[in-house]
Enzyme design. Structure first.
Site, PDB file in Angstrom:
ATOM      1  CB  SER A 112       9.703  12.530  72.795  1.00 31.45           C
ATOM      2  OG  SER A 112       8.380  12.223  73.011  1.00 31.45           O
ATOM      3  CD  GLU A 204       8.995  15.850  68.288  1.00 33.10           C
ATOM      4  OE1 GLU A 204       8.767  15.011  67.658  1.00 33.10           O
ATOM      5  OE2 GLU A 204       9.155  15.902  69.259  1.00 33.10           O
ATOM      6  CG  HIS A 272       8.067  10.974  68.046  1.00 36.36           C
ATOM      7  ND1 HIS A 272       8.207  12.404  68.460  1.00 36.36           N
ATOM      8  CD2 HIS A 272       7.900  10.354  69.374  1.00 36.36           C
ATOM      9  CE1 HIS A 272       8.255  12.594  69.669  1.00 36.36           C
ATOM     10  NE2 HIS A 272       7.929  11.331  70.206  1.00 36.36           N
TER      11      HIS A 272
END
Length: 303
Positions: A112, A204, A272
């Site tokens: 992330s 992502e 995630h």
């Protein structure tokens, strides 16, 4: 940054090794952190500063605190890995203060917002681990946790990962680079963005509506990213659908991928969601987009 001539892998971990725990981005939920800390604590010897739990607005303490903590962890040659407590936001604020070129051969583990640290290290030819942060690790099934330990400890290639959809068929090989789409797009045009020449690009994201995905993807296209990479691997795009819309984020991503003409497969269990399998950024991979299969051609750590 120019593409690295050779990639430097971290040293393999052994049970009982000292590992750092850092919080370079946002503040985090203490109970879920403790569960993740317990997972790595069963195998390694985690250490962290007493001020790890500080919070200031949307950050895990001041920039000075977080930068000092991360700089020490990355350059400490007595430790074998750096595990991040959480993503969120804030890691890119630290980049000018980090001695990235002096990083020890240790494994950085996170995803992330931690993409902001992965990318400049990729530019310096360092292999890093896109994997669960500690607040996410305890929620992962045992097979993901074991996959992570194997990746960190064995120089052998890990088992391949299977995606769910083929967007553009084709077979390509190259170093696996990338990370979170939002963070990667923000580093375009900065000195912290690595060369993507010949790479297999991994992306992502979470919580981005389809038009925002389109906007960030178009930014990459206008910056010439898709003229330099060989293929595209799409992980989870969690909670990215528009409510009540007659289309989903997968429809938008498929159309965008088809426009590039590059081999692309989607739905790999990385990101995630659960499971979130770790992958070694900077290692050579083979993408068979028609079969939605990602094969790792080498291990993540030194032999």
């Amino acid at each position: 940054m120019k593409a690295p001539v050779r990639w430097l892998k971290p040293l393999p971990l052994r049970p009982g090794d000292t590992v750092h725990v850092v919080a370079p981005a946002g503040p985090f939920d203490r109970p879920s952190f403790e569960v993740g800390l317990g997972v790595i604590g069963q195998r390694y010897s985690p250490v962290h500063r007493p001020d790890l739990f500080e919070a200031w607005r949307y950050l895990a303490g001041s920039d000075v605190r977080r930068a000092e903590e991360l700089a020490h962890a990355l350059t400490d040659r007595d430790a074998r890995a750096v595990f991040c407590a959480r993503g969120g936001y804030g890691a890119m604020r630290l980049l000018p203060s980090l001695p990235l070129a002096d990083t020890a051969p240790t494994a950085l583990v996170g995803f992330s917002d931690i993409t902001a640290v992965h990318l400049p290290l990729q530019g310096l030819g360092r292999v890093t681990i896109h994997g669960p942060v500690l607040t996410h690790l305890g929620k992962q099934p045992p097979e993901v946790q074991e996959y992570l330990f194997r990746l960190l400890e064995s120089p052998e290639p890990p088992p391949p990962l299977e995606g769910k959809a083929s967007y553009v068929p084709g077979v390509v090989e190259g170093p696996l680079l990338g990370g979170n789409l939002s963070v990667l797009s923000r580093l375009l045009g900065t000195p912290y963005m690595p060369s993507l020449d010949g790479a297999v690009l991994f992306l992502e994201d979470v919580g981005e509506r389809p038009y925002r995905l389109d906007r960030m993807w178009t930014h990459l296209r206008l910056a010439g990213v898709f003229s330099r990479v060989r293929g595209i691997v799409l992980g989870d795009f969690t909670d990215c659908d528009e409510k009540s819309a007659p289309y989903g984020s997968a429809d938008v991503l498929r159309s965008l991928a088809e426009e590039t003409g590059l081999p692309c497969a989607a739905g790999f269990p990385v990101g995630h969601d659960i499971p979130n399998y770790p992958i070694a950024l900077g290692t050579q991979v083979r993408l068979d987009a028609g079969a939605a299969r990602l094969t790792f051609l080498e291990g993540a750590v030194q032999a």
